[in-house]
Design an enzyme around this catalytic site. Sequence first.
Site, short mmCIF file in Angstrom:
data_model
loop_
_atom_site.label_atom_id
_atom_site.label_comp_id
_atom_site.label_asym_id
_atom_site.label_seq_id
_atom_site.Cartn_x
_atom_site.Cartn_y
_atom_site.Cartn_z
CG HIS A 33 17.10 71.02 -11.04
ND1 HIS A 33 17.63 72.27 -12.28
CD2 HIS A 33 18.62 70.14 -11.91
CE1 HIS A 33 18.19 72.23 -13.14
NE2 HIS A 33 19.57 70.94 -12.87
CD GLU A 34 20.32 67.73 -9.74
OE1 GLU A 34 20.24 66.67 -10.59
OE2 GLU A 34 20.36 68.23 -9.61
CG HIS A 84 19.29 66.76 -15.11
ND1 HIS A 84 19.08 67.88 -15.70
CD2 HIS A 84 19.55 67.96 -13.92
CE1 HIS A 84 19.21 68.99 -15.76
NE2 HIS A 84 19.90 69.02 -15.07
CG ASP A 106 -21.83 106.52 -0.47
OD1 ASP A 106 -21.29 106.13 -1.07
OD2 ASP A 106 -21.89 106.90 0.54
#
Length: 415
Positions: free
Chosen positions: A21-22, A25, A212
Amino acid sequence: MSYLLGVALFALAILISVSLHEAGHMLTAKAFGMKVTRFFVGFGPTLWSFKRGETEYGVKGIPLGGFCKIVGMTPQDDDVEPGDEKRAMWRYPVWKRTIVMSAGSITHFALALVTLWILAVSAGLPNPEFPSTEDGFKAEPAVIALAPCVVVENAGRACQTGDPASPAAKAQLQDGDRITAVNGRPVSTWGDMLDVVRATKPGAATVDYVRDGRPATATVDLAAVQRPPLGDPKGATSAVSALGVALQPSTPTRVQYGPVAAFGATADFTGNMAVQTLHAMQRIPQKVPALWSAVTGGERDVDTPISVVGASRLGGEAVENNAWLVFFMLFVSLNFFIGVFNLLPLLPVDGGHIAIAWFERARSWLYARLGRADPGRVDYLKLMPLTYAVILIGGVFTLLTITADVVNPITLFPR
């Protein structure tokens, strides 16, 4: 040991996503020519760092996130050195500042989308046709999966030593059998079977079923249990009968996609997740009393918010139970939530800076149309009381969720 490994892995995944995230930036700021002086993973004392160009990179001692320092984020910042005035972030066009400030959330969304696409191709995504409500489950055919036991009281907990065996298993019923009648009363859906079994007295009962394609009949000794009313799991319990089975849904819980189809499935799933995230955020204020109740000894509501601590604990449970799909879906959900949260128009999160930038732009445009002088930039110092209020409320809420996750955590698997 596997639980602790899972906790550590999930915490590491969160740390990496926040660091990215950083990095979002930082990289966009550098691409536009803004000056970035520091990029660190973690907080507190510096453990290791190096400088390349004008930026110092490093690791700090408390691994609870990260940060990057962009010079001149606001006109009131005093970190602009002589000669760098034109590189101050607040001087750049609003669209460039918007890209830089939203890059962190975009990184979280990208991590979530890439993970979802990989899951869609490899393990599959939740089937949109799978029943999502109690009424949907009740409408399913009465096809059974044998339970390992019958829990007489406190339904929902795992089987324990001393719990009676499943009556259906003792009567030689099998997974995949479709119940058609109980004591002669016809059954067509799972809801019908629950109603009929609960209304039948404990003890011997005839159960007609199809296996079945062939019809058959078994005599089952129905167990006496305590259960809340159907549709009201928190209601008062009463004595009813139980067959000792669970529903075997007719539709698969997950669908696996090809590489191309996975893009559409990922987009659809992301759209649903966006709606659910917004609804969850709207419910946060009303969940605060439930969190406080959980801290003070009440039962933890599974719909209450969790902190990074709680998410890491759930990640540990997922690894402990070899439920890696759950692990990665938690990672997706957390990244999506963080991405949305950071875009809220509140300081000090990124969305607050974006909102102010566009407010300034709109105000300047309006004043120009009115023939008045441009009022200039917003004074961030005047917004500090509001910023401190947001930080205080957020800090108290975070402390409350962490405390609840420590003393009364949400669990996904019986322990």
